[in-house]
Design an enzyme around this catalytic site. Structure first.
Site, PDB file in Angstrom:
ATOM      1  N   ASP A  88      33.307  44.985  46.766  1.00  0.00           N
ATOM      2  CA  ASP A  88      33.677  43.576  46.877  1.00  0.00           C
ATOM      3  C   ASP A  88      32.420  42.747  46.593  1.00  0.00           C
ATOM      4  OD1 ASP A  88      34.233  41.002  47.874  1.00  0.00           O
ATOM      5  OD2 ASP A  88      35.662  41.780  49.332  1.00  0.00           O
TER       6      ASP A  88
ATOM      7  N   LYS B 245      39.145  37.965  44.191  1.00  0.00           N
ATOM      8  CA  LYS B 245      39.286  37.686  45.619  1.00  0.00           C
ATOM      9  C   LYS B 245      39.026  36.206  45.863  1.00  0.00           C
ATOM     10  CE  LYS B 245      37.189  38.888  50.079  1.00  0.00           C
ATOM     11  NZ  LYS B 245      36.081  39.617  50.743  1.00  0.00           N
TER      12      LYS B 245
ATOM     13  N   LYS C  59      43.382  39.254  45.495  1.00  0.00           N
ATOM     14  CA  LYS C  59      43.234  39.466  46.932  1.00  0.00           C
ATOM     15  C   LYS C  59      43.080  38.104  47.599  1.00  0.00           C
ATOM     16  CE  LYS C  59      40.294  41.460  50.531  1.00  0.00           C
ATOM     17  NZ  LYS C  59      39.189  42.393  50.844  1.00  0.00           N
TER      18      LYS C  59
END
Length: 244
Positions: free
Chosen positions: A89, A151, A180
């Site tokens: 991430d 994300k 996400k």
């Protein structure tokens, strides 16, 4: 269908201690969440705690503003993968994006993805720091790389996930990337709304209860898509069997 497998579980704290990781991993295992999202320095420790479970580890690098050098991000990502991270991430370089140095942003993301190969890479664009046009631009940059997910933001940032932002991202990337939605998603109903808006993964620091919501799930878009996919799989299986 159980939405627990859409959940990336994280700690809602600026400073994380070993005790937090222990509690996080225990809760993730008990609730059968897809993964835990943790600072890369705790990957090795979390791997020990999650041994024998199905819970995966997602390592955070380049947080919170993505201003670390690309080489630093690559080094941190590779080490995390060696220690047991299944996904990475990474926050994009927000400073470069704000300065409209789009080539630098693209190279940063692309170089990290090339360095980690087939490991899943989520590019965090931190929507709380961006205008609508900047969100769209960051999506376009991510489309030009081989990232797997966009994300919305870091889980510990308040009011960071919005349905509007997810819809903007989905409209921009279409089916090119997964999304996400992360931050301030604390209950089942809200999680379903984000999944229906186009998110494939939910980042949360809350233990979202998954029981006694059958009516809400059955009326959701994500459940209907799940049924359609399941039916297609069954039809394909039947056709293949008929040729045997």
């Amino acid at each position: 269908m159980n939405i627990s497998q859409f959940i990336d579980y994280a700690v809602h704290k600026d400073s994380v201690e070993k005790e937090d990781i222990i509690a996080l991993c225990n809760n993730a295992e008990q609730n059968n969440f897809y993964s835990v999202t943790i600072p890369s320095s705790f990957v090795s420790f979390a791997k020990q705690l999650l041994k024998g479970t199905s819970v995966k580890i997602c390592a955070i690098i380049g947080s919170p503003l993505g201003n670390d050098s690309t080489n630093s991000k690559i080094s941190e990502a590779k080490k995390a993968i060696q220690e047991g991270a299944f996904e990475i991430d990474m926050t994009i370089n927000l400073s470069a994006l704000k300065k409209k140095n789009y080539i630098a942003v693209l190279r940063d993301v692309n170089d990290v993805k090339l360095a980690i190969g087939h490991t899943v890479l989520k590019a965090c664009i931190e929507i709380t720091q961006l205008s609508k046009n900047e969100i769209i631009k960051s999506c376009e940059i991510c489309l030009d790389t081989n990232v797997d997910y966009i994300k919305t933001s870091n889980t510990f940032v308040r009011n960071s996930a919005t349905l509007t932002a997810v819809k903007i991202i989905r409209k921009t990337v279409r089916e090119g990337l997964k999304i996400k939605a992360s931050g301030d998603i604390k209950d089942y109903e809200t999680a379903i709304k984000y999944l229906d808006a186009g998110a494939e993964r939910i980042g949360t620091s809350s233990i979202i209860e998954i029981k006694e919501h059958s009516r809400l799930l059955n009326n959701s878009k994500i459940y209907k898509q799940y049924l359609e996919s399941k039916n297609k799989t069954n039809l394909t299986t039947k056709k293949e069997t008929s040729f045997i």
